[in-house]
Structure formats: C-alpha cells, structure tokens
Write an enzyme that holds these catalytic residues in place. Sequence first.
Site, mmCIF file in Angstrom:
data_model
loop_
_atom_site.group_PDB
_atom_site.id
_atom_site.type_symbol
_atom_site.label_atom_id
_atom_site.label_comp_id
_atom_site.label_asym_id
_atom_site.label_seq_id
_atom_site.Cartn_x
_atom_site.Cartn_y
_atom_site.Cartn_z
ATOM 1 N N HIS A 1 0.830 -1.208 0.000
ATOM 2 C CA HIS A 1 0.000 0.000 0.000
ATOM 3 C C HIS A 1 0.866 1.260 0.000
ATOM 4 O O HIS A 1 0.584 2.230 -0.717
ATOM 5 C CB HIS A 1 -0.898 0.035 1.246
ATOM 6 C CG HIS A 1 -1.946 -1.029 1.285
ATOM 7 N ND1 HIS A 1 -1.950 -2.020 2.231
ATOM 8 C CD2 HIS A 1 -3.030 -1.243 0.500
ATOM 9 C CE1 HIS A 1 -2.992 -2.804 2.035
ATOM 10 N NE2 HIS A 1 -3.653 -2.358 0.980
ATOM 11 N N GLY B 1 -2.852 -1.919 -6.958
ATOM 12 C CA GLY B 1 -1.759 -2.872 -7.092
ATOM 13 C C GLY B 1 -2.086 -3.995 -8.055
ATOM 14 O O GLY B 1 -3.240 -4.417 -8.179
#
Length: 282
Positions: free
Chosen positions: A35, A149
């Site tokens: 993250h 992601g």
Amino acid sequence: MHVFNKKSELKTYVLANKYKTIGMVPTMGALHLGHISLVKKAIAENDITLVSIFVNPTQFNNSEDLKKYPNTLKNDIKLLKKTENNGNLIIFSPNVSEMYKDTLEAKTYNFNGLDDVMEGEFRADHFNGVATIVEKLLTLVPLKKAYFGEKDFQQLQIIKKLVKTSNIPVEIIGCPIVRETNGLAMSSRNKRLSESLKKEASFIYKTLQIAKNKFGTKSALYITNWVKNQFKNQKNLKLEYIQITDTETLKPLKKKQKNKKYRAFIAVYANDVRLIDNIALN
C-alpha cells in the site's frame, strides 16, 4: 494530515483548497508496504493524495472472511504519517452507513466477461461489490489519478473497464506487486499467517516462477496440470485455481498467439487464509 469520516466534510475541505491534481489510493486498511508504495507514487505525481480506508462488506461473499479481516486503523494512520511529506495526505475513513446509507447492496455491472473467470468464478458477486464501492470513491471529489496494485490484477482490469463504461474522468494506474523477502505477495491477509505458514506460503510464488520458465516451451494445459500436481504434496496449502489467460481479455489461453500477453493467476488457501497472486509470462 487531515482525517475525515464524513463525505460532506471531505468535499468541503477539498473544494476549499482548490488542489490542481488529486491522486487516490483506495484501501481496506491493514496497510503494508505494498500500500505504501502506491501512496508514495501518488504523492510524487499529485498535489495531494487521498487514501481511503474502508472495509467494504458488499465485496465479501463469505461472512466469516469479513469478520476476520484485520482492522488496524490506528496503526494505519501512524504508518501513513511516516509517509506524509509537507502535509500532502488526506485520509478518508467512513463507516458503512456513510457509504451505503440505508441500503447495503451492490449494483449490478456488465464487464463483458472480465468478472466471469478466476475470482468471479469462486466469489459470487465479488466484483459487483468492488465496482460499487470504487465508483462511489472515485466520484467523491475531482480526482486526476487512482492507484491500484497488480496483485489484484483481475480487479485492476475490471476497474479500468468500470471507469471507461461509466465515463469517470480518472486515470487508473496499475502498480507492480510488492513482495515479502521470501517472494510471498504482500497482502493484508498475511497478518493472519503464522511465521511458519508465511514461510510455507512462499511456495506459491516459487511455483509461479517455474511456471513462467516453462511457458516458453510448454502448453498452458501442461503448465496448469503441473502446478496442480505440485500442490498435491503441500500439507497446509490447498490450491483453489490456477489459470493462464490473455492479459487484456482474461480469457483462458487455449493456443498461444504472437503479439499477445499472458499471465498466470493463482488462488491458494494457507490453512483458512485465502491468498492470490499472479505473474506475467511473456
């Protein structure tokens, strides 16, 4: 750093400050270095970065999985404070009623088959739930870019489709998978793994790497069968699926074609913790 729980307060603050570019990193919390890599990229490319922390109930097809999902908001905020540079971070952490009001249900979307395979096959209505909350988040304030992601590569392709079909003026940026030192893809679910099980789970990526090496000379069917056989010998790792697909359409590969890109996708249960990963094959 500013932390908001209400949509109205967030909108008022953003509009008052008249930022030229706003980047967003949508998360469900339990933040890790994967993250943080998204946040750092967003900070580098925008005047202000908005990080949402919201565990979205409509994307869970398993109520027990939702209950067990890590809730680490205080630690998440501490981690983000270390990342912040010159006050360029905003955190949005709403509760369920703030995002869904009185109706806790997902919209129904048409993703032209992107959601029918892999995660969509094993997690009913999962992507309708994902798309519902992502659409809400991407239309909160005037965004320039949003960062996701590639560990959730199927999700990434679906969000790109969502933005296109719903005419949401936000550029979707896919970012490389960040891995533990042993190769295991970083995930919030890794927090539920014991150290010994985390070590065992490194087998997932090692297997994908070998599959990639085989891809040059072997068929997709041969490779998927080979992977299935490898997991038969794993005591604590249970393979849910292995799939090789076209990167753009996510349709299962039957015969290789020149100028096409392919990826291998995998889902594995490490005892009761579900882990996913993928790798580019060419």
